[in-house]
Design a protein around this motif. Sequence first.
Motif, short mmCIF file in Angstrom:
data_model
loop_
_atom_site.label_atom_id
_atom_site.label_comp_id
_atom_site.label_asym_id
_atom_site.label_seq_id
_atom_site.Cartn_x
_atom_site.Cartn_y
_atom_site.Cartn_z
N VAL A 171 0.85 -1.20 0.00
CA VAL A 171 0.00 0.00 0.00
C VAL A 171 0.89 1.25 0.00
N GLU A 172 1.93 1.23 0.80
CA GLU A 172 2.86 2.37 0.87
C GLU A 172 3.49 2.61 -0.51
N GLY A 173 3.95 1.53 -1.14
CA GLY A 173 4.60 1.65 -2.46
C GLY A 173 3.62 2.18 -3.50
N LEU A 174 2.39 1.70 -3.48
CA LEU A 174 1.41 2.16 -4.47
C LEU A 174 1.10 3.65 -4.28
N HIS A 175 0.94 4.06 -3.01
CA HIS A 175 0.70 5.49 -2.74
C HIS A 175 1.84 6.32 -3.30
N GLU A 176 3.06 5.88 -3.02
CA GLU A 176 4.25 6.64 -3.42
C GLU A 176 4.30 6.79 -4.95
N GLN A 177 4.07 5.68 -5.67
CA GLN A 177 4.14 5.72 -7.13
C GLN A 177 2.99 6.52 -7.73
N LEU A 178 1.80 6.38 -7.13
CA LEU A 178 0.65 7.11 -7.68
C LEU A 178 0.83 8.61 -7.47
N GLU A 179 1.46 8.99 -6.35
CA GLU A 179 1.74 10.41 -6.12
C GLU A 179 2.56 10.98 -7.29
N ASN A 180 3.51 10.17 -7.79
CA ASN A 180 4.38 10.65 -8.88
C ASN A 180 3.61 10.94 -10.16
N LEU A 181 2.40 10.41 -10.28
CA LEU A 181 1.66 10.62 -11.53
C LEU A 181 1.09 12.04 -11.61
N GLY A 182 1.05 12.73 -10.51
CA GLY A 182 0.49 14.09 -10.51
C GLY A 182 -1.02 14.04 -10.42
N THR A 183 -1.64 15.22 -10.60
CA THR A 183 -3.08 15.27 -10.34
C THR A 183 -3.94 15.13 -11.59
N ASP A 184 -3.39 15.37 -12.75
CA ASP A 184 -4.22 15.19 -13.95
C ASP A 184 -3.35 15.08 -15.18
N GLY A 185 -3.98 14.81 -16.32
CA GLY A 185 -3.23 14.74 -17.57
C GLY A 185 -3.68 13.59 -18.44
N SER A 186 -3.16 13.56 -19.68
CA SER A 186 -3.46 12.44 -20.56
C SER A 186 -2.34 11.44 -20.46
N LYS A 187 -2.69 10.22 -20.22
CA LYS A 187 -1.64 9.21 -20.08
C LYS A 187 -2.00 7.98 -20.90
N ASN A 188 -0.95 7.32 -21.35
CA ASN A 188 -1.13 6.03 -22.00
C ASN A 188 -1.39 5.01 -20.89
N LEU A 189 -2.49 4.31 -20.99
CA LEU A 189 -2.91 3.44 -19.89
C LEU A 189 -1.90 2.34 -19.59
N TYR A 190 -1.32 1.78 -20.64
CA TYR A 190 -0.33 0.71 -20.42
C TYR A 190 0.87 1.23 -19.65
N ASN A 191 1.35 2.43 -20.06
CA ASN A 191 2.51 3.00 -19.36
C ASN A 191 2.16 3.36 -17.93
N LEU A 192 0.93 3.84 -17.75
CA LEU A 192 0.50 4.21 -16.40
C LEU A 192 0.58 2.99 -15.47
N VAL A 193 0.10 1.87 -15.98
CA VAL A 193 0.12 0.64 -15.18
C VAL A 193 1.56 0.20 -14.95
#
Length: 426
Positions: free
Chosen positions: A117-139
């Motif tokens: 859970v800690e790791g997922l929070h940390e990585q998701l924080e890096n994605l920022g708050t909005d934007g267009s992303k390629n779903l595969y890369n996001l995963v």
Amino acid sequence: FYLFHQQRNLHRPPCISGWIPWFGAGSRFGKAHLEFIEQARIKHGPVFTIFALGNRFTFVTEEDGFDVFFKSKEINFEHAVEDLPKSTFLTFHGLLYGTMKNKMKISTLYQFNEKLVEGLHEQLENLGTDGSKNLYNLVRHVLCPVTVNIIFGKGLYPTTQEDIQEFLKHFQIYDDGFQNGGQMPGCFLRNWSKSKMWLLNLFEKSITDLERNKVSDDLTLVQLITNTLRHGAKQNKAPNYAVLLLWASLSNVIPVVYWTVVYVLYNPSVYENIMEGISSVFGEAGKHKIEISKNDLKKLPLIKWCILETLHLVTPGVITRKVIEPVKILYFPEPELFKPEHWEKANLEKNAFLDEFVAFGGGKYPCPGRWLTLLEIETYVALVFYKYQFNLLDPFPKQVKIPVFRFFIYFKMSYYHHKCNIYNKY
Ligand code: HEM
């Protein structure tokens, strides 16, 4: 499924070969697996053999009775694995399998939960708050570091952008060539061999570092593997096993998470029900750094159903057995439909899947990472939907509708360009 065998048999299925000895149909098969298999099925019927690279692979695409596939003595897993010398593999497989099974069994999953859970929070924080992303890369960008950290311990996954790109590049090449790489001589796959060496070096260095800095009793899987092999004086094989383990975890988890998110988002009523569940367990929208426990996930069974349903539809793995005597095999009902309700009948509380479900293999050696991977994917899905809204920009990604051997390389090709808008809910 595919089964492979070297002996000739009078009642053998039709065999597709080529004019070059040993190589057989290797190059045609290697270029486009799925199309080749589908063409062969149309021409030769549901059971046929492809002779390639000195082996006879028999594809079984419609027969009943796959239980036999896992349980019968006529079929063997250990003899089907080729990447390590046979004697090494046969000597250590049982021991290593036991080590992995024990480390990742249901009753010990709590040890991974906090880091996950800690790791997922940390990585998701890096994605920022909005934007267009390629779903595969996001995963991929979120799950690669999290999976590597929970399975191999912190310190292996690179931290600078440049090093991360290099890791991802080599893993991608290794993953793409994995099926052929195990069978073909190195000279045919120079890039693949180079990337495999790169990964082996990474693990060699990391194993030496881990040995030097052993600080806790909570050993990572790589440390356990190294210890197991050391007792048999085969310590130098630890990096090979570690690279196989890296492949076994990442190459499956990423496409499965990708397709789970896709199936949910393209089925609005399923998405709505999931969101209702998430709000009832964690509250509205995503501004808190929530904890996610096993009990929270139990209250969200629909997420698990969707993951299992996705797994049955797009299983990226390959189940390999060597045929010793003839056998009959069976298939999943309504195999083409995404119907999470299929799983209503399964006794998931008691950790039992549906009888027809084979995505994690079965018999004596089912996937030892299956409980950990389900925990990881459920947590990821709950957290990403809690935190983000998705606005899909593309139609449902293309899939080949072939009910056999859904080879993972295909999916990667189709979803690279699949974009989604994501924006943070708060
Ligand atoms: C969605 C994710 C996953 C899927 C679909 C999957 C599927 C499979 C399948 C089908 C097999 C072959 C089983 C058989 O031959 O009966 C397997 C084996 C294996 N899996 Fe997984 N797996 C996943 C995740 C993981 C993870 C996260 C790990 C490690 C942490 C892992 C480690 C392994 C290992 C080590 C084996 C070989 C077992 C042996 O030595 O016999 N898998 N997996």
